[in-house]
Design an enzyme around this catalytic site. Structure first.
Site, PDB file in Angstrom:
ATOM      1  N   HIS A   1      -8.226  51.994   4.642  1.00  0.00           N
ATOM      2  CA  HIS A   1      -7.652  51.004   5.554  1.00  0.00           C
ATOM      3  C   HIS A   1      -6.133  51.161   5.622  1.00  0.00           C
ATOM      4  O   HIS A   1      -5.542  51.251   6.707  1.00  0.00           O
ATOM      5  CB  HIS A   1      -8.027  49.602   5.061  1.00  0.00           C
ATOM      6  CG  HIS A   1      -7.325  48.489   5.765  1.00  0.00           C
ATOM      7  ND1 HIS A   1      -7.784  47.938   6.937  1.00  0.00           N
ATOM      8  CD2 HIS A   1      -6.184  47.801   5.448  1.00  0.00           C
ATOM      9  CE1 HIS A   1      -6.960  46.973   7.332  1.00  0.00           C
ATOM     10  NE2 HIS A   1      -5.993  46.869   6.434  1.00  0.00           N
TER      11      HIS A   1
ATOM     12  N   ASP B   1      -0.478  49.143   3.571  1.00  0.00           N
ATOM     13  CA  ASP B   1      -0.984  47.923   4.196  1.00  0.00           C
ATOM     14  C   ASP B   1       0.066  46.820   4.115  1.00  0.00           C
ATOM     15  O   ASP B   1       0.324  46.096   5.090  1.00  0.00           O
ATOM     16  CB  ASP B   1      -2.272  47.495   3.488  1.00  0.00           C
ATOM     17  CG  ASP B   1      -3.110  46.519   4.296  1.00  0.00           C
ATOM     18  OD1 ASP B   1      -2.954  46.469   5.535  1.00  0.00           O
ATOM     19  OD2 ASP B   1      -3.949  45.824   3.695  1.00  0.00           O
TER      20      ASP B   1
END
Length: 370
Positions: free
Chosen positions: A272, A171
């Protein structure tokens, strides 16, 4: 031209700081809602609730049901309002923390963000990613200010699965790639203004730190060890990336992540950050980066066990229609693809995703044969 930089009012990081947090929390309120999911309560949340109670906080425990949806946010807002909470404490992962920010905003009370992981860059920002109840991306929700407190305990992070730290690195690795694209197009950041020099510099420092210490930190976490390298990566994943993406801006990588939420099936088992990893590689393809540049990111992702092929994303048989669906969601007006320095169409996204898949598979075959 208006420039803007955002950051949490206070950021605290260190070993065992969770159970030395009264000095920071008491400045925000004495009647908190403590929200976490059942897994986090089992690991540390119930113990933390007792710590707050022992220190004279009138704390109300709420179990977060797992999705940062309007329905879940409204449910907990109602509980907090009835209780008369004067501060919201979010303890856990990205969706818990994003929901805590939304609930605090609804009630106009302070919010304390206590990540149990270093797996996303959500904690420090003045926005939340809001999802539908089925897990698909809905919208970004923006606030007038960043969290009042972000406090992260590195011993807690070291106790979490190594996969989640790798996810946070993925991320964070998107931060500079996206920020530089925003800068090239002179587009607005997530604060609705132009980049500051410091916002751009933090994004660059984030990337430098990840490449320098990421593998060392991941090795440490596999042994649940709190090391200097881990400390640096926790800061990169949480503070540098959080401030860097917000004040530097998002573009293609996160838009492609959001596009992937439009698909059904086992892809939703991925984190994610794992989906962002593929989004970052796809952005590099969209930008037409050189083989040498692309290989640097690909090698790093492979060393961390991150997805670099469609099979890794658990969509090995994705059709052209599937990838076009991803592209349509990624280029939707509510998303951040428009902050790229050139126009990107849904078909551009689909073609780049195919390109990443083909190149990564060929690259790995070539390396195996060497």
């Amino acid at each position: 031209m208006t420039q803007m930089f955002g950051s949490p009012a206070s950021y605290v990081q260190g070993k065992d700081v969770l159970f030395d947090s009264v000095q920071y929390l008491e400045k925000l309120g004495r009647k908190p809602i403590l929200m976490a999911d059942t897994a986090v309560y089992k690991i540390v949340g119930d113990q933390f609730k007792d710590y707050l109670s022992d220190n004279k906080f009138d704390v109300h425990k709420v179990i977060f049901h797992g999705e940062a949806s309007p329905e879940e946010i409204d449910r907990i807002t109602g509980i907090a309002s009835e209780f008369g909470a004067d501060v919201i404490i979010g303890l856990g992962g990205g969706k818990t923390l994003d929901s805590a920010k939304a609930i605090a905003d609804n009630l106009k009370v302070p919010v304390a963000i206590l990540p149990s992981l270093a797996s996303t860059d959500a904690p420090c920002s003045r926005l939340s990613v809001i999802y539908n109840e089925d897990g698909s991306f809905k919208a970004y929700r923006f606030y007038d200010k960043n969290p009042d407190l972000v406090l992260i305990d590195t011993r807690l992070v070291a106790g979490a699965p190594a996969r989640l730290l790798a996810s946070g690195i993925a991320d964070a690795l998107a931060t500079n790639v996206e920020a530089q694209a925003v800068a090239k197009g002179d587009n607005d950041t997530m604060l609705g203004a132009k980049q500051t020099l410091v916002g751009n510099a933090i994004a660059q420092k984030c990337e430098d730190t990840l490449f320098k210490y990421g593998r060392l930190a991941l090795a440490a976490v596999k042994q649940h060890a709190v090391t200097s390298a881990l400390n640096k990566i926790v800061e990169a994943n949480t503070l540098m990336s959080g401030v860097g993406f917000e004040s530097g801006g998002l573009s293609a990588a996160h838009a492609i992540h959001d596009g992937l939420t439009a698909l059904d099936g086992p892809i939703h088992d991925l984190t994610h950050g794992e989906k962002v990893a593929y989004g970052t590689l796809t952005q590099l393809f969209l930008e037409g980066r050189s083989e040498e540049e692309f290989d640097r990111y690909l090698d790093f992702d492979l060393s961390l066990g991150l997805p670099t092929t469609l099979a890794d994303l658990k969509i090995p048989d994705a059709t052209d229609a599937d990838l076009l669906k991803v592209g349509e969601q990624a280029t939707a007006p509510a998303d951040t693809m428009s902050r790229m320095p050139f126009e990107v169409t849904p078909d551009d996204v689909a073609q780049a995703m195919r390109g990443v898949d083909a190149y990564s598979r060929a690259y790995q075959e070539r390396k195996s044969a060497e």
